[in-house]
Scaffold this motif. Structure first.
Motif, PDB file in Angstrom:
ATOM      1  N   VAL A 158     -12.777   5.915   6.561  1.00 18.27           N
ATOM      2  CA  VAL A 158     -12.069   6.350   7.773  1.00 18.27           C
ATOM      3  C   VAL A 158     -11.340   5.170   8.427  1.00 18.27           C
ATOM      4  O   VAL A 158     -10.188   5.295   8.873  1.00 18.27           O
ATOM      5  CB  VAL A 158     -13.063   6.994   8.773  1.00 18.27           C
ATOM      6  CG1 VAL A 158     -12.394   7.208  10.132  1.00 18.27           C
ATOM      7  CG2 VAL A 158     -13.567   8.320   8.232  1.00 18.27           C
ATOM      8  N   LEU A 159     -11.997   4.013   8.451  1.00 17.99           N
ATOM      9  CA  LEU A 159     -11.421   2.843   9.120  1.00 17.99           C
ATOM     10  C   LEU A 159     -10.400   2.092   8.266  1.00 17.99           C
ATOM     11  O   LEU A 159      -9.648   1.270   8.781  1.00 17.99           O
ATOM     12  CB  LEU A 159     -12.546   1.882   9.535  1.00 17.99           C
ATOM     13  CG  LEU A 159     -13.518   2.432  10.595  1.00 17.99           C
ATOM     14  CD1 LEU A 159     -14.654   1.443  10.842  1.00 17.99           C
ATOM     15  CD2 LEU A 159     -12.782   2.716  11.906  1.00 17.99           C
ATOM     16  N   THR A 160     -10.361   2.368   6.946  1.00 17.86           N
ATOM     17  CA  THR A 160      -9.464   1.610   6.056  1.00 17.86           C
ATOM     18  C   THR A 160      -8.637   2.531   5.159  1.00 17.86           C
ATOM     19  O   THR A 160      -8.120   2.087   4.139  1.00 17.86           O
ATOM     20  CB  THR A 160     -10.281   0.644   5.162  1.00 17.86           C
ATOM     21  OG1 THR A 160     -11.189   1.409   4.341  1.00 17.86           O
ATOM     22  CG2 THR A 160     -11.083  -0.349   5.986  1.00 17.86           C
ATOM     23  N   TRP A 161      -8.500   3.811   5.520  1.00 17.69           N
ATOM     24  CA  TRP A 161      -7.925   4.814   4.623  1.00 17.69           C
ATOM     25  C   TRP A 161      -6.547   4.426   4.086  1.00 17.69           C
ATOM     26  O   TRP A 161      -6.224   4.655   2.925  1.00 17.69           O
ATOM     27  CB  TRP A 161      -7.849   6.161   5.344  1.00 17.69           C
ATOM     28  CG  TRP A 161      -7.177   7.221   4.515  1.00 17.69           C
ATOM     29  CD1 TRP A 161      -5.979   7.819   4.756  1.00 17.69           C
ATOM     30  CD2 TRP A 161      -7.661   7.793   3.299  1.00 17.69           C
ATOM     31  NE1 TRP A 161      -5.684   8.728   3.768  1.00 17.69           N
ATOM     32  CE2 TRP A 161      -6.704   8.726   2.856  1.00 17.69           C
ATOM     33  CE3 TRP A 161      -8.813   7.601   2.529  1.00 17.69           C
ATOM     34  CZ2 TRP A 161      -6.854   9.474   1.690  1.00 17.69           C
ATOM     35  CZ3 TRP A 161      -8.960   8.348   1.363  1.00 17.69           C
ATOM     36  CH2 TRP A 161      -7.993   9.258   0.957  1.00 17.69           C
ATOM     37  N   ARG A 162      -5.703   3.826   4.914  1.00 24.27           N
ATOM     38  CA  ARG A 162      -4.337   3.523   4.463  1.00 24.27           C
ATOM     39  C   ARG A 162      -4.304   2.463   3.365  1.00 24.27           C
ATOM     40  O   ARG A 162      -3.270   2.275   2.719  1.00 24.27           O
ATOM     41  CB  ARG A 162      -3.467   3.087   5.641  1.00 24.27           C
ATOM     42  CG  ARG A 162      -3.894   1.789   6.312  1.00 24.27           C
ATOM     43  CD  ARG A 162      -3.008   1.485   7.523  1.00 24.27           C
ATOM     44  NE  ARG A 162      -3.369   0.238   8.172  1.00 24.27           N
ATOM     45  CZ  ARG A 162      -4.324   0.128   9.078  1.00 24.27           C
ATOM     46  NH1 ARG A 162      -5.043   1.201   9.417  1.00 24.27           N
ATOM     47  NH2 ARG A 162      -4.593  -1.029   9.649  1.00 24.27           N
ATOM     48  N   HIS A 163      -5.421   1.770   3.135  1.00 22.54           N
ATOM     49  CA  HIS A 163      -5.462   0.735   2.101  1.00 22.54           C
ATOM     50  C   HIS A 163      -6.054   1.240   0.781  1.00 22.54           C
ATOM     51  O   HIS A 163      -6.106   0.483  -0.198  1.00 22.54           O
ATOM     52  CB  HIS A 163      -6.289  -0.462   2.594  1.00 22.54           C
ATOM     53  CG  HIS A 163      -5.736  -1.106   3.832  1.00 22.54           C
ATOM     54  ND1 HIS A 163      -4.627  -1.926   3.810  1.00 22.54           N
ATOM     55  CD2 HIS A 163      -6.144  -1.037   5.125  1.00 22.54           C
ATOM     56  CE1 HIS A 163      -4.376  -2.346   5.042  1.00 22.54           C
ATOM     57  NE2 HIS A 163      -5.278  -1.822   5.854  1.00 22.54           N
ATOM     58  N   VAL A 164      -6.521   2.497   0.734  1.00 25.54           N
ATOM     59  CA  VAL A 164      -7.134   3.035  -0.486  1.00 25.54           C
ATOM     60  C   VAL A 164      -6.092   3.146  -1.600  1.00 25.54           C
ATOM     61  O   VAL A 164      -4.973   3.613  -1.373  1.00 25.54           O
ATOM     62  CB  VAL A 164      -7.762   4.425  -0.228  1.00 25.54           C
ATOM     63  CG1 VAL A 164      -8.231   5.054  -1.533  1.00 25.54           C
ATOM     64  CG2 VAL A 164      -8.925   4.314   0.753  1.00 25.54           C
ATOM     65  N   ASP A 165      -6.458   2.700  -2.802  1.00 28.96           N
ATOM     66  CA  ASP A 165      -5.608   2.861  -3.988  1.00 28.96           C
ATOM     67  C   ASP A 165      -5.763   4.315  -4.450  1.00 28.96           C
ATOM     68  O   ASP A 165      -6.693   4.652  -5.182  1.00 28.96           O
ATOM     69  CB  ASP A 165      -6.057   1.887  -5.087  1.00 28.96           C
ATOM     70  CG  ASP A 165      -5.149   1.908  -6.300  1.00 28.96           C
ATOM     71  OD1 ASP A 165      -4.512   2.947  -6.557  1.00 28.96           O
ATOM     72  OD2 ASP A 165      -5.090   0.886  -7.020  1.00 28.96           O
ATOM     73  N   ARG A 166      -4.856   5.171  -4.033  1.00 31.87           N
ATOM     74  CA  ARG A 166      -5.001   6.605  -4.284  1.00 31.87           C
ATOM     75  C   ARG A 166      -4.880   6.954  -5.760  1.00 31.87           C
ATOM     76  O   ARG A 166      -5.518   7.890  -6.249  1.00 31.87           O
ATOM     77  CB  ARG A 166      -3.978   7.384  -3.454  1.00 31.87           C
ATOM     78  CG  ARG A 166      -4.296   7.355  -1.955  1.00 31.87           C
ATOM     79  CD  ARG A 166      -3.118   7.846  -1.115  1.00 31.87           C
ATOM     80  NE  ARG A 166      -3.456   7.914   0.299  1.00 31.87           N
ATOM     81  CZ  ARG A 166      -3.542   6.878   1.117  1.00 31.87           C
ATOM     82  NH1 ARG A 166      -3.331   5.654   0.633  1.00 31.87           N
ATOM     83  NH2 ARG A 166      -3.842   7.026   2.394  1.00 31.87           N
ATOM     84  N   ALA A 167      -4.060   6.219  -6.496  1.00 32.35           N
ATOM     85  CA  ALA A 167      -3.912   6.500  -7.931  1.00 32.35           C
ATOM     86  C   ALA A 167      -5.218   6.219  -8.665  1.00 32.35           C
ATOM     87  O   ALA A 167      -5.661   7.007  -9.514  1.00 32.35           O
ATOM     88  CB  ALA A 167      -2.775   5.664  -8.510  1.00 32.35           C
ATOM     89  N   LEU A 168      -5.862   5.091  -8.346  1.00 34.25           N
ATOM     90  CA  LEU A 168      -7.138   4.758  -8.983  1.00 34.25           C
ATOM     91  C   LEU A 168      -8.203   5.782  -8.592  1.00 34.25           C
ATOM     92  O   LEU A 168      -8.975   6.239  -9.434  1.00 34.25           O
ATOM     93  CB  LEU A 168      -7.567   3.349  -8.599  1.00 34.25           C
ATOM     94  CG  LEU A 168      -8.775   2.760  -9.349  1.00 34.25           C
ATOM     95  CD1 LEU A 168      -8.662   1.248  -9.458  1.00 34.25           C
ATOM     96  CD2 LEU A 168     -10.092   3.121  -8.660  1.00 34.25           C
ATOM     97  N   ALA A 181     -11.584  -0.780   0.749  1.00 33.12           N
ATOM     98  CA  ALA A 181     -11.261   0.626   1.005  1.00 33.12           C
ATOM     99  C   ALA A 181     -11.450   1.480  -0.252  1.00 33.12           C
ATOM    100  O   ALA A 181     -12.043   2.559  -0.203  1.00 33.12           O
ATOM    101  CB  ALA A 181      -9.825   0.743   1.516  1.00 33.12           C
ATOM    102  N   THR A 182     -10.943   0.999  -1.399  1.00 34.40           N
ATOM    103  CA  THR A 182     -11.033   1.775  -2.642  1.00 34.40           C
ATOM    104  C   THR A 182     -12.479   1.848  -3.129  1.00 34.40           C
ATOM    105  O   THR A 182     -12.939   2.895  -3.593  1.00 34.40           O
ATOM    106  CB  THR A 182     -10.131   1.153  -3.722  1.00 34.40           C
ATOM    107  OG1 THR A 182      -8.803   1.024  -3.199  1.00 34.40           O
ATOM    108  CG2 THR A 182     -10.093   2.021  -4.969  1.00 34.40           C
ATOM    109  N   PHE A 183     -13.204   0.741  -3.044  1.00 35.33           N
ATOM    110  CA  PHE A 183     -14.627   0.720  -3.409  1.00 35.33           C
ATOM    111  C   PHE A 183     -15.396   1.738  -2.578  1.00 35.33           C
ATOM    112  O   PHE A 183     -16.200   2.518  -3.103  1.00 35.33           O
ATOM    113  CB  PHE A 183     -15.162  -0.697  -3.181  1.00 35.33           C
ATOM    114  CG  PHE A 183     -16.655  -0.857  -3.346  1.00 35.33           C
ATOM    115  CD1 PHE A 183     -17.235  -0.775  -4.602  1.00 35.33           C
ATOM    116  CD2 PHE A 183     -17.468  -1.104  -2.257  1.00 35.33           C
ATOM    117  CE1 PHE A 183     -18.601  -0.935  -4.764  1.00 35.33           C
ATOM    118  CE2 PHE A 183     -18.835  -1.265  -2.404  1.00 35.33           C
ATOM    119  CZ  PHE A 183     -19.402  -1.181  -3.664  1.00 35.33           C
TER     120      PHE A 183
END
Length: 257
Positions: free
Chosen positions: A71-81, A172-174
């Protein structure tokens, strides 16, 4: 206050209070350096909780903690991975739900430790391993391991380390990948007959405490340089892998005498 703590779970008020504080500390550790909090938490919980409750309760608390980081870092998530990882999570959970045969004690820990050592200090993973098929396989294997031993975090982190750029992207992705994995434990252990209701209050208290720890840890993360973060991340993984290797050897050798 003691009566409130007493009502959280079948454990004593003092133990419940310590576990809530542990949730703050371990969530801050993971948010700040990317890995380690989950394994520290399960080590602490293993000292005081019944074995049958350890992995499912730990999984639900980690779900809340990781979801808070997402929630706090959503914009940094690697969505493709993440999109390539999720089908593997489903596959691994389905296998875990019916798997009865397990490897000899210690082998899983040694395999995870070996993978982490290779990822931190060996040559980079081949590009094929970081593609969609490799990511799906990583999702399946680590979800299966997570349901069996509750210690797949370092393996997921080692994979994310190779496939994601930037410290915020890694955290974020982790966290998003682990959120998906821990969510499946409600299904896996529900099928196995575990009664989550008895531990619900403690899990909610630890999740709330974990959100506070995440906020504190992310404040520290923003103050770390990329180079310092990468160094801390690599050494945190290495120390966790050393502990897993030691535990694996001890279990493989069995009790002395």
């Amino acid at each position: 206050m003691m009566a409130l703590l007493e009502a959280l779970s079948p454990l004593s008020a003092g133990v419940n209070g310590v576990l809530v504080l542990v949730s703050v500390l371990t969530s801050a550790v993971t948010a700040a350096i990317g890995v380690g909090g989950g394994l520290l938490m399960i080590m602490a919980m293993a000292q005081v909780m019944p074995a049958a409750a350890l992995i499912p309760v730990h999984g639900m608390v980690q779900l809340g903690s990781n979801a808070g980081r997402v929630v706090l870092t959503w914009r940094h998530v690697d969505r493709a991975l993440l999109a390539a990882f999720l089908p593997g999570v489903v596959l691994g959970a389905l296998v875990a739900a019916w798997l009865l045969v397990r490897l000899p004690p210690g082998v899983l820990e040694l395999c995870i430790a070996g993978f982490v050592f290779y990822s931190c200090w060996g040559p980079g993973l081949p590009k094929r391993a970081l593609g969609r098929a490799g990511t799906l396989l990583a999702g399946a294997l680590t979800t299966l391991l997570s349901s069996l031993v509750g210690a797949s975090g370092p393996m997921v982190a080692a994979f994310i380390k190779q496939g994601t750029e930037g410290r915020l992207g890694k955290v974020a992705t982790f966290s998003a990948c682990l959120s998906a994995q821990h969510l499946t434990k409600a299904f896996v252990f529900g099928v196995a007959g575990f009664v989550f209701r008895d531990w619900l209050a403690l899990m909610l208290a630890m999740v709330a405490a974990g959100f506070l720890g995440t906020w504190l840890g992310l404040r520290l993360l923003h103050r770390l340089s990329e180079q310092r973060f990468d160094t801390l991340f690599k050494w945190a993984l290495t120390l966790l892998a050393l502990r897993l290797a030691w535990l694996g050897v001890a279990r493989l050798m069995g009790p002395a005498g």
